[in-house]
Design a protein around this motif. Structure first.
Motif, PDB file in Angstrom:
ATOM      1  N   GLU A  61       8.362  -0.442  -2.395  1.00 44.67           N
ATOM      2  CA  GLU A  61       9.618  -1.152  -2.153  1.00 44.67           C
ATOM      3  C   GLU A  61       9.434  -2.300  -1.170  1.00 44.67           C
ATOM      4  OE1 GLU A  61      12.118   2.202  -1.254  1.00 44.67           O
ATOM      5  OE2 GLU A  61      11.756   2.726  -3.357  1.00 44.67           O
ATOM      6  N   LYS A  62       8.576  -2.054  -0.153  1.00 41.22           N
ATOM      7  CA  LYS A  62       8.343  -3.111   0.828  1.00 41.22           C
ATOM      8  C   LYS A  62       7.552  -4.264   0.194  1.00 41.22           C
ATOM      9  CE  LYS A  62       6.252  -3.764   5.320  1.00 41.22           C
ATOM     10  NZ  LYS A  62       5.102  -3.246   6.057  1.00 41.22           N
ATOM     11  N   SER A  63       6.552  -3.900  -0.606  1.00 39.08           N
ATOM     12  CA  SER A  63       5.714  -4.955  -1.170  1.00 39.08           C
ATOM     13  C   SER A  63       6.471  -5.763  -2.217  1.00 39.08           C
ATOM     14  CB  SER A  63       4.470  -4.342  -1.803  1.00 39.08           C
ATOM     15  OG  SER A  63       4.825  -3.604  -2.937  1.00 39.08           O
ATOM     16  N   LYS A  84       5.961  -8.453 -10.288  1.00 40.10           N
ATOM     17  CA  LYS A  84       6.234  -8.123  -8.888  1.00 40.10           C
ATOM     18  C   LYS A  84       5.761  -6.720  -8.554  1.00 40.10           C
ATOM     19  CE  LYS A  84       9.244 -11.059  -6.549  1.00 40.10           C
ATOM     20  NZ  LYS A  84       8.725 -11.317  -5.223  1.00 40.10           N
ATOM     21  N   ASN A  85       5.949  -5.806  -9.527  1.00 39.35           N
ATOM     22  CA  ASN A  85       5.613  -4.401  -9.277  1.00 39.35           C
ATOM     23  C   ASN A  85       4.110  -4.184  -9.473  1.00 39.35           C
ATOM     24  OD1 ASN A  85       5.370  -1.605  -9.357  1.00 39.35           O
ATOM     25  ND2 ASN A  85       7.473  -1.405 -10.075  1.00 39.35           N
ATOM     26  N   ALA A  86       3.477  -3.586  -8.463  1.00 39.17           N
ATOM     27  CA  ALA A  86       2.010  -3.437  -8.512  1.00 39.17           C
ATOM     28  C   ALA A  86       1.575  -2.539  -9.654  1.00 39.17           C
ATOM     29  CB  ALA A  86       1.510  -2.879  -7.181  1.00 39.17           C
ATOM     30  N   VAL A  87       2.373  -1.522  -9.994  1.00 34.48           N
ATOM     31  CA  VAL A  87       1.974  -0.613 -11.070  1.00 34.48           C
ATOM     32  C   VAL A  87       2.012  -1.340 -12.418  1.00 34.48           C
ATOM     33  CG1 VAL A  87       2.512   1.544 -12.213  1.00 34.48           C
ATOM     34  CG2 VAL A  87       2.765   1.364  -9.777  1.00 34.48           C
ATOM     35  N   HIS A  88       3.020  -2.230 -12.596  1.00 36.97           N
ATOM     36  CA  HIS A  88       3.059  -3.011 -13.834  1.00 36.97           C
ATOM     37  C   HIS A  88       1.823  -3.900 -13.941  1.00 36.97           C
ATOM     38  CE1 HIS A  88       7.743  -2.632 -13.936  1.00 36.97           C
ATOM     39  NE2 HIS A  88       7.107  -1.480 -14.002  1.00 36.97           N
ATOM     40  N   SER A  89       1.417  -4.484 -12.810  1.00 39.11           N
ATOM     41  CA  SER A  89       0.206  -5.307 -12.808  1.00 39.11           C
ATOM     42  C   SER A  89      -0.999  -4.485 -13.241  1.00 39.11           C
ATOM     43  CB  SER A  89      -0.061  -5.859 -11.410  1.00 39.11           C
ATOM     44  OG  SER A  89       0.925  -6.774 -11.058  1.00 39.11           O
ATOM     45  N   ALA A  90      -1.083  -3.244 -12.704  1.00 39.28           N
ATOM     46  CA  ALA A  90      -2.225  -2.397 -13.043  1.00 39.28           C
ATOM     47  C   ALA A  90      -2.233  -2.084 -14.534  1.00 39.28           C
ATOM     48  CB  ALA A  90      -2.173  -1.107 -12.221  1.00 39.28           C
ATOM     49  N   LEU A  91      -1.043  -1.847 -15.111  1.00 37.53           N
ATOM     50  CA  LEU A  91      -0.977  -1.552 -16.550  1.00 37.53           C
ATOM     51  C   LEU A  91      -1.450  -2.753 -17.358  1.00 37.53           C
ATOM     52  CD1 LEU A  91       2.247   0.482 -17.213  1.00 37.53           C
ATOM     53  CD2 LEU A  91      -0.110   1.168 -17.368  1.00 37.53           C
ATOM     54  N   LEU A 138      -8.453   4.838 -10.016  1.00 36.83           N
ATOM     55  CA  LEU A 138      -8.518   4.732  -8.557  1.00 36.83           C
ATOM     56  C   LEU A 138      -7.535   3.677  -8.054  1.00 36.83           C
ATOM     57  CD1 LEU A 138     -12.327   5.105  -7.936  1.00 36.83           C
ATOM     58  CD2 LEU A 138     -10.536   6.782  -7.724  1.00 36.83           C
ATOM     59  N   PHE A 139      -7.423   2.557  -8.786  1.00 34.36           N
ATOM     60  CA  PHE A 139      -6.437   1.520  -8.422  1.00 34.36           C
ATOM     61  C   PHE A 139      -5.041   2.130  -8.356  1.00 34.36           C
ATOM     62  CE2 PHE A 139      -8.132  -2.965  -9.542  1.00 34.36           C
ATOM     63  CZ  PHE A 139      -9.200  -2.754  -8.698  1.00 34.36           C
ATOM     64  N   LEU A 140      -4.664   2.843  -9.446  1.00 32.56           N
ATOM     65  CA  LEU A 140      -3.322   3.436  -9.502  1.00 32.56           C
ATOM     66  C   LEU A 140      -3.131   4.423  -8.363  1.00 32.56           C
ATOM     67  CD1 LEU A 140      -2.910   3.987 -13.307  1.00 32.56           C
ATOM     68  CD2 LEU A 140      -1.486   2.592 -11.858  1.00 32.56           C
ATOM     69  N   PHE A 141      -4.204   5.177  -8.066  1.00 31.58           N
ATOM     70  CA  PHE A 141      -4.183   6.148  -6.981  1.00 31.58           C
ATOM     71  C   PHE A 141      -3.817   5.453  -5.668  1.00 31.58           C
ATOM     72  CE2 PHE A 141      -5.884   9.430  -4.289  1.00 31.58           C
ATOM     73  CZ  PHE A 141      -5.729  10.568  -5.046  1.00 31.58           C
ATOM     74  N   VAL A 142      -4.482   4.306  -5.405  1.00 27.98           N
ATOM     75  CA  VAL A 142      -4.229   3.575  -4.157  1.00 27.98           C
ATOM     76  C   VAL A 142      -2.830   2.972  -4.169  1.00 27.98           C
ATOM     77  CG1 VAL A 142      -4.954   1.609  -2.785  1.00 27.98           C
ATOM     78  CG2 VAL A 142      -6.648   3.136  -3.738  1.00 27.98           C
ATOM     79  N   ILE A 143      -2.429   2.432  -5.333  1.00 31.86           N
ATOM     80  CA  ILE A 143      -1.111   1.781  -5.415  1.00 31.86           C
ATOM     81  C   ILE A 143      -0.003   2.773  -5.093  1.00 31.86           C
ATOM     82  CG2 ILE A 143       0.541   0.793  -7.040  1.00 31.86           C
ATOM     83  CD1 ILE A 143      -1.837  -0.572  -8.383  1.00 31.86           C
ATOM     84  N   MET A 144      -0.178   4.039  -5.551  1.00 33.51           N
ATOM     85  CA  MET A 144       0.871   5.027  -5.314  1.00 33.51           C
ATOM     86  C   MET A 144       0.966   5.398  -3.843  1.00 33.51           C
ATOM     87  SD  MET A 144       0.562   7.435  -8.558  1.00 33.51           S
ATOM     88  CE  MET A 144       0.863   6.735 -10.150  1.00 33.51           C
ATOM     89  N   LEU A 145      -0.096   5.124  -3.071  1.00 35.12           N
ATOM     90  CA  LEU A 145      -0.053   5.457  -1.652  1.00 35.12           C
ATOM     91  C   LEU A 145       0.586   4.342  -0.817  1.00 35.12           C
ATOM     92  CD1 LEU A 145      -3.530   7.145  -1.237  1.00 35.12           C
ATOM     93  CD2 LEU A 145      -1.329   8.211  -1.574  1.00 35.12           C
ATOM     94  N   VAL A 146       0.679   3.099  -1.346  1.00 32.89           N
ATOM     95  CA  VAL A 146       1.301   2.027  -0.565  1.00 32.89           C
ATOM     96  C   VAL A 146       2.799   2.037  -0.823  1.00 32.89           C
ATOM     97  CG1 VAL A 146      -0.751   0.609  -0.673  1.00 32.89           C
ATOM     98  CG2 VAL A 146       1.084   0.241  -2.304  1.00 32.89           C
TER      99      VAL A 146
END
Lengths: 295, 169
Positions: free
Chosen positions: B82-84, B28-35, B71-79
């Motif tokens: 909690e809403k997503s 569910k968490n985008a950062v976990h997906s990126a990892l 760059l992915f992580l960079f963008v993820i941190m800007l969205v």
């Protein structure tokens, strides 16, 4: 495998992930700001660094077959074959590439004057604000080992790796002997400094243990120096000594920068990375290729 | 160079790549997906190494794991994470997806069974030492035109991004 330098660059580019994840996982404001700054900084300086490295790899291909190498050993052997350190090849092109790498490697390892990610006056400690104890020390072990690794890359690519200074200009039996005595003399000099300061220790009984300890340390240094004069040890220690001496010089420069230069502002940092180092790197790369064809 | 436990490493790395690929779409968490995606890309790099393509493996680590993922992580941190996290992760088209996946699997099996003559009997031993030179010869010799078109496409993308991001150039 023959991808030595490529692999080193790849691993050093992975180090930014650790910083970003540490900053994000802290779930706090200062670390997140530090992580964002650090990712922007490291990604932009990696490009200039890569261009400088490519121009050095290009120089390895200036042999009869016209085939270069990415192997770290092969790069030093190419410098040996061309009888010049790559920092002084095509003067001043090699020197400029070395300068670009030297600036980019300070920015890559987040050291002053590029320590924006952990600027203590703005972000308390940046990405490792929330870490203490052993976790904090892991961050610093990583930072200092990265400094040593990047310095070793710089020494390998531009400063002749394990070769002693002036292997061609000052060649012959006599000069070989003179340069092979340097490691032992270095240790003897350190021992002499230690003995001098032992004699200058305060004579009060409170300082007795320290005085004995310092004298013992000096004796050990002198013993190492004398062992390094033995011909069997002397010949084997040469390459290791010169490589470590060059890396140690580079580490000394790191500490020196930290004490000398004030910290950059973030927009200045980005300007230096993208508008100065990147065009300079591309220019050096093109000119190196032209010079390689002409000469 | 003698291959090192090739079969075991092939299955191990493939399992690692596929499992972390599944994690990328199920977390569910985008950062976990990126990892998970980073692990998947590193597994791919190791698979390239097993195919005697060290240059491609090195470039994979530098570009994908090192550059693009940052760059992915960079963008993820800007969205707003909690809403997503509250949003629905899967849409209701799993039947279509399953049919497409099965069709692709059947296609792979058919190619393998029918076109066995296409595959070599055993692994080709590539000269590892000149791997980088061979990549360069192919890119700048045989496929020069295609390569230049690809670089032109990337240039157009860069200019488009700058035009869209900057109001006044």
């Amino acid at each position: 495998m023959n991808i030595g330098i490529l692999f080193m660059l790849g691993v050093s580019s992975l180090s930014v992930l650790g910083v970003v994840m540490a900053g994000w996982a802290s779930n706090s404001h200062y670390p997140l700001m530090g992580a964002l700054r650090s990712s922007a900084q490291m990604v932009s300086y990696e490009i200039a660094m890569g261009l400088a490295v490519v121009s050095a790899v290009l120089m390895t291909s200036l042999n009869k077959e016209g085939i270069g190498t990415l192997s770290m050993i092969g790069i030093v052997q190419a410098q040996q074959a061309q009888q010049v350190w790559f920092a002084f090849k095509f003067f001043p092109l090699g020197l400029i590439a070395f300068f670009i790498f030297a600036v980019a490697m300070v920015a890559e390892t987040n050291r002053a004057p590029f320590d924006l990610p952990e600027a203590e006056s703005e972000l308390t400690a940046g990405f490792h604000t929330e870490y203490s104890g052993f976790r904090w020390s892991l961050f610093f072990l990583a930072e200092y080992s990265a400094m040593i690794a990047v310095s070793s890359i710089a020494v390998t690519l531009w400063l002749g790796g394990w070769m002693r200074p002036f292997p061609n200009a000052l060649s012959g039996e006599t000069w070989d002997l003179v340069f092979s005595l340097v490691p032992g003399l270095t240790f003897l000099f350190l021992a002499a400094m230690t003995f001098y300061n032992t004699a200058r220790m305060p004579k009060h009984p409170y300082f007795k243990v320290q005085t004995i300890g310092l004298g013992g340390f000096g004796a050990v240094l002198a013993l190492i120096g004398i062992i390094l004069f033995l011909p069997a040890v002397r010949d084997r220690i040469q390459d290791i000594f010169w490589f470590s001496a060059k890396v140690a010089l580079s580490m000394y420069m790191y500490i020196w920068y930290r004490g000398t230069f004030p910290r950059y502002r973030f927009d200045q940092l980005m300007k230096v990375g993208w508008k100065v180092l990147l065009p300079l790197g591309i220019g050096v790369l093109v000119l190196t290729a032209v010079a390689g064809i002409l000469f | 160079m003698a291959p090192v436990a090739t079969t075991f490493f092939f299955y191990f790395l493939s399992a690692l790549t596929v499992l972390s690929g599944v994690l990328v779409i199920t977390r569910k968490n985008a950062v976990h997906s990126a990892l998970a995606l980073i692990v998947s890309l590193l597994g791919q790099a190791a698979l390239y190494l097993m195919l005697y393509a060290p240059f491609v493996a090195g470039v994979q680590i530098i570009l994908y794991a090192g550059g693009i993922m940052v760059l992915f992580l960079f963008v993820i941190m800007l969205v707003n994470i909690e809403k997503s996290q509250k949003e629905d992760q899967f849409n209701k088209q799993w039947l279509v997806g399953l049919a497409a996946a099965i069709a692709l699997g059947v296609l792979f099996v058919l190619v393998y069974v029918k076109g066995r003559a296409l595959f070599p009997d055993r692994a080709i031993q590539m000269p590892e030492t000149s791997n980088t030179q061979q990549v360069a010869v192919l890119l700048y010799g045989n496929y020069m035109f295609t390569f230049e078109i690809a670089s032109l496409l990337l240039l157009v993308a860069i200019i488009g991004a700058v035009v869209m991001a900057k109001k006044r150039i």
